[in-house]
Design a protein around this motif. Structure first.
Motif, PDB file in Angstrom:
ATOM      1  N   LEU A  73      56.293 -10.566 -24.731  1.00  0.00           N
ATOM      2  CA  LEU A  73      56.374  -9.360 -23.909  1.00  0.00           C
ATOM      3  C   LEU A  73      55.179  -9.234 -22.972  1.00  0.00           C
ATOM      4  CD1 LEU A  73      58.079  -6.812 -23.330  1.00  0.00           C
ATOM      5  CD2 LEU A  73      56.781  -5.626 -25.116  1.00  0.00           C
ATOM      6  N   VAL A  74      54.088  -9.919 -23.285  1.00  0.00           N
ATOM      7  CA  VAL A  74      52.901  -9.904 -22.413  1.00  0.00           C
ATOM      8  C   VAL A  74      53.251 -10.354 -21.005  1.00  0.00           C
ATOM      9  CG1 VAL A  74      50.631 -10.946 -22.025  1.00  0.00           C
ATOM     10  CG2 VAL A  74      51.303 -10.245 -24.342  1.00  0.00           C
ATOM     11  N   SER A  75      54.172 -11.313 -20.877  1.00  0.00           N
ATOM     12  CA  SER A  75      54.500 -11.882 -19.562  1.00  0.00           C
ATOM     13  C   SER A  75      55.180 -10.883 -18.635  1.00  0.00           C
ATOM     14  CB  SER A  75      55.402 -13.117 -19.736  1.00  0.00           C
ATOM     15  OG  SER A  75      56.662 -12.745 -20.276  1.00  0.00           O
ATOM     16  N   ASP A  76      55.641  -9.754 -19.160  1.00  0.00           N
ATOM     17  CA  ASP A  76      56.334  -8.766 -18.339  1.00  0.00           C
ATOM     18  C   ASP A  76      55.401  -7.698 -17.767  1.00  0.00           C
ATOM     19  OD1 ASP A  76      59.433  -9.295 -18.731  1.00  0.00           O
ATOM     20  OD2 ASP A  76      58.460  -9.621 -20.661  1.00  0.00           O
ATOM     21  N   GLY A  77      54.125  -7.767 -18.083  1.00  0.00           N
ATOM     22  CA  GLY A  77      53.166  -6.840 -17.501  1.00  0.00           C
ATOM     23  C   GLY A  77      53.166  -5.447 -18.098  1.00  0.00           C
ATOM     24  N   VAL A  78      53.835  -5.266 -19.248  1.00  0.00           N
ATOM     25  CA  VAL A  78      53.878  -3.935 -19.872  1.00  0.00           C
ATOM     26  C   VAL A  78      53.188  -3.922 -21.231  1.00  0.00           C
ATOM     27  CG1 VAL A  78      56.039  -3.347 -18.712  1.00  0.00           C
ATOM     28  CG2 VAL A  78      56.122  -4.385 -20.991  1.00  0.00           C
ATOM     29  N   TRP A  79      52.615  -5.032 -21.650  1.00  0.00           N
ATOM     30  CA  TRP A  79      52.141  -5.196 -23.029  1.00  0.00           C
ATOM     31  C   TRP A  79      50.921  -6.089 -23.026  1.00  0.00           C
ATOM     32  CZ3 TRP A  79      53.040  -3.306 -27.760  1.00  0.00           C
ATOM     33  CH2 TRP A  79      52.875  -4.088 -28.904  1.00  0.00           C
ATOM     34  N   GLU A  80      49.996  -5.829 -23.907  1.00  0.00           N
ATOM     35  CA  GLU A  80      48.836  -6.702 -24.057  1.00  0.00           C
ATOM     36  C   GLU A  80      48.592  -6.960 -25.535  1.00  0.00           C
ATOM     37  OE1 GLU A  80      45.309  -4.899 -22.524  1.00  0.00           O
ATOM     38  OE2 GLU A  80      45.217  -3.350 -24.079  1.00  0.00           O
ATOM     39  N   VAL A  81      47.990  -8.110 -25.814  1.00  0.00           N
ATOM     40  CA  VAL A  81      47.670  -8.487 -27.185  1.00  0.00           C
ATOM     41  C   VAL A  81      46.203  -8.864 -27.272  1.00  0.00           C
ATOM     42  CG1 VAL A  81      48.111 -10.133 -29.060  1.00  0.00           C
ATOM     43  CG2 VAL A  81      50.015  -9.280 -27.679  1.00  0.00           C
ATOM     44  N   ARG A  82      45.534  -8.353 -28.300  1.00  0.00           N
ATOM     45  CA  ARG A  82      44.154  -8.729 -28.597  1.00  0.00           C
ATOM     46  C   ARG A  82      44.092  -9.270 -30.013  1.00  0.00           C
ATOM     47  NH1 ARG A  82      40.183  -6.366 -25.314  1.00  0.00           N
ATOM     48  NH2 ARG A  82      40.976  -4.937 -23.731  1.00  0.00           N
ATOM     49  N   THR A  83      43.092 -10.067 -30.275  1.00  0.00           N
ATOM     50  CA  THR A  83      42.877 -10.588 -31.624  1.00  0.00           C
ATOM     51  C   THR A  83      41.460 -10.252 -32.061  1.00  0.00           C
ATOM     52  OG1 THR A  83      41.991 -12.748 -30.964  1.00  0.00           O
ATOM     53  CG2 THR A  83      44.407 -12.515 -31.047  1.00  0.00           C
ATOM     54  N   ALA A 107      50.289  -1.991 -21.848  1.00  0.00           N
ATOM     55  CA  ALA A 107      49.267  -2.423 -20.886  1.00  0.00           C
ATOM     56  C   ALA A 107      48.464  -1.220 -20.383  1.00  0.00           C
ATOM     57  CB  ALA A 107      49.941  -3.131 -19.706  1.00  0.00           C
ATOM     58  N   PRO A 108      47.185  -1.406 -20.059  1.00  0.00           N
ATOM     59  CA  PRO A 108      46.328  -0.289 -19.630  1.00  0.00           C
ATOM     60  C   PRO A 108      46.902   0.494 -18.458  1.00  0.00           C
ATOM     61  CG  PRO A 108      45.015  -2.253 -20.019  1.00  0.00           C
ATOM     62  CD  PRO A 108      46.445  -2.688 -20.115  1.00  0.00           C
ATOM     63  N   GLU A 109      47.449  -0.204 -17.450  1.00  0.00           N
ATOM     64  CA  GLU A 109      48.004   0.500 -16.288  1.00  0.00           C
ATOM     65  C   GLU A 109      49.195   1.368 -16.682  1.00  0.00           C
ATOM     66  OE1 GLU A 109      47.653  -2.715 -16.611  1.00  0.00           O
ATOM     67  OE2 GLU A 109      46.278  -3.471 -15.059  1.00  0.00           O
ATOM     68  N   LEU A 110      50.005   0.869 -17.621  1.00  0.00           N
ATOM     69  CA  LEU A 110      51.155   1.649 -18.070  1.00  0.00           C
ATOM     70  C   LEU A 110      50.702   2.854 -18.888  1.00  0.00           C
ATOM     71  CD1 LEU A 110      54.115   2.230 -18.445  1.00  0.00           C
ATOM     72  CD2 LEU A 110      54.212   0.468 -20.225  1.00  0.00           C
ATOM     73  N   ARG A 111      49.725   2.674 -19.749  1.00  0.00           N
ATOM     74  CA  ARG A 111      49.224   3.814 -20.529  1.00  0.00           C
ATOM     75  C   ARG A 111      48.694   4.902 -19.604  1.00  0.00           C
ATOM     76  NH1 ARG A 111      46.467  -0.206 -23.347  1.00  0.00           N
ATOM     77  NH2 ARG A 111      44.452   0.796 -22.943  1.00  0.00           N
ATOM     78  N   ALA A 112      47.992   4.490 -18.547  1.00  0.00           N
ATOM     79  CA  ALA A 112      47.472   5.468 -17.586  1.00  0.00           C
ATOM     80  C   ALA A 112      48.607   6.195 -16.874  1.00  0.00           C
ATOM     81  CB  ALA A 112      46.562   4.772 -16.575  1.00  0.00           C
ATOM     82  N   ALA A 113      49.650   5.443 -16.500  1.00  0.00           N
ATOM     83  CA  ALA A 113      50.787   6.058 -15.813  1.00  0.00           C
ATOM     84  C   ALA A 113      51.499   7.054 -16.722  1.00  0.00           C
ATOM     85  CB  ALA A 113      51.754   4.971 -15.337  1.00  0.00           C
ATOM     86  N   LEU A 114      51.635   6.725 -17.992  1.00  0.00           N
ATOM     87  CA  LEU A 114      52.310   7.631 -18.935  1.00  0.00           C
ATOM     88  C   LEU A 114      51.491   8.897 -19.172  1.00  0.00           C
ATOM     89  CD1 LEU A 114      53.588   4.996 -21.526  1.00  0.00           C
ATOM     90  CD2 LEU A 114      54.976   6.318 -19.921  1.00  0.00           C
TER      91      LEU A 114
END
Length: 297
Positions: A73-83, A107-114
């Motif tokens: 899902l990371v490839s769609d620009g709506v999700w990020e993964v950290r380890t 993703a940070p940009e989506l969280r800000a938009a929401l």
């Protein structure tokens, strides 16, 4: 950035109408969690079981691991993964995600938009539901992922390219003479039928046409079971009942198990029966398990 359009264009594996709702299910789950904890993240090891249950219940018959959408899902620009070691997913392997302490979130940009536009979350969720699941499953899916959606006025989103034909319900119910094709239920209040619905055999979300030969008149119970893959239609337009269905009550035996092998009721002469191509799609993409043997009359 148009988040609705991006939501509608999630990159999904697709072949000949095959269902692959892995990313939409994870995305819905993440939206539900964001709604209740906007600052939290989803550690893979903590949500793996939840995602696995969603895939088993709402995914296609061929099961897959929840690690797949968690990584991709990371490839769609709506999700990020950290380890535990920093930014970036370690891959789509279950062991790698567990060992690395992988955690995902929107993703940070989506969280800000929401945060700027709270109503965006509901609109995105409705796009995911409309484009990937039949209406009969929307309510329970929201409950399953913890989403609370406010009622909205009917609106046509530009990202939803097709519009449903409002005449289909009447056409299908007429073709089946206002009787459930599985059990024959024909309840009314006065002249108005109650508890009868027009079901798509090949889901509208997967290019199922608004045609009578892609429809069934079903009571509310059998519509839900048909869309959940408990029931299907086999050769000779006979009813399939999944061996995965378990029910010990007299009601479960009478209204579900006993249907195995029975012919559909209808349609009336002159109306087109369910087309083989749509029956085949439902059997391959929705029906779960193998069919029970026909019950004795």
């Amino acid at each position: 950035m148009d988040w609705l359009e991006r939501t509608a264009k999630l990159r999904q594996w697709s072949r000949s109408g095959s269902r692959a709702p892995h990313k939409p299910l994870l995305f819905l789950y993440a939206l539900g969690r964001f709604q209740h904890d906007a600052d939290g993240d989803l550690r893979y090891s903590a949500v793996e079981d939840d995602l696995g249950r969603l895939l088993a219940e709402y995914g296609p018959p061929n099961r897959t691991t929840p690690a797949y959408p968690f990584h991709h899902l990371v490839s769609d620009g709506v999700w990020e993964v950290r380890t535990d070691h920093g930014q970036g997913s370690p891959g789509s392997g279950v062991r790698e995600l567990r060992a690395a302490g992988a955690a995902g979130r929107l993703a940070p940009e989506l969280r800000a938009a929401l945060r700027r536009e709270p109503s965006l979350l509901g609109r995105m969720a409705r796009v995911l539901l409309d484009l990937n699941f039949p209406p009969s499953l929307h309510g329970e899916l929201c409950e399953a992922v913890g989403l609370e959606l406010q009622p909205v006025k009917t609106e046509q989103l530009s990202v939803v390219r097709r519009q449903r034909d409002p005449r289909l319900r009447e056409q299908v119910l007429t073709a089946y003479e206002y009787r459930c094709a599985f059990c024959g239920y024909d309840g009314r209040i006065g002249a108005v039928p109650v508890g009868l619905e027009a079901a798509h055999v090949r889901w509208w979300a997967f290019d199922g046409p608004d045609d009578v030969d892609n429809g069934l008149c079903l009571c509310s119970l059998h519509h839900k079971l048909f869309d959940k893959g408990v029931l299907g239609i086999g050769d000779g337009h006979r009813i399939l009942v999944s061996t995965r269905f378990v029910g010990h009550s007299p009601a479960a035996r009478e209204y579900v198990i006993a249907l195995a092998g029975r012919p559909l009721i209808g349609p009336q002469p002159g109306a087109r029966p369910v087309a083989a191509i749509h029956r085949s799609w439902h059997t391959g993409q929705v029906f779960h398990g193998s069919p029970r043997p026909a019950t004795a009359a």
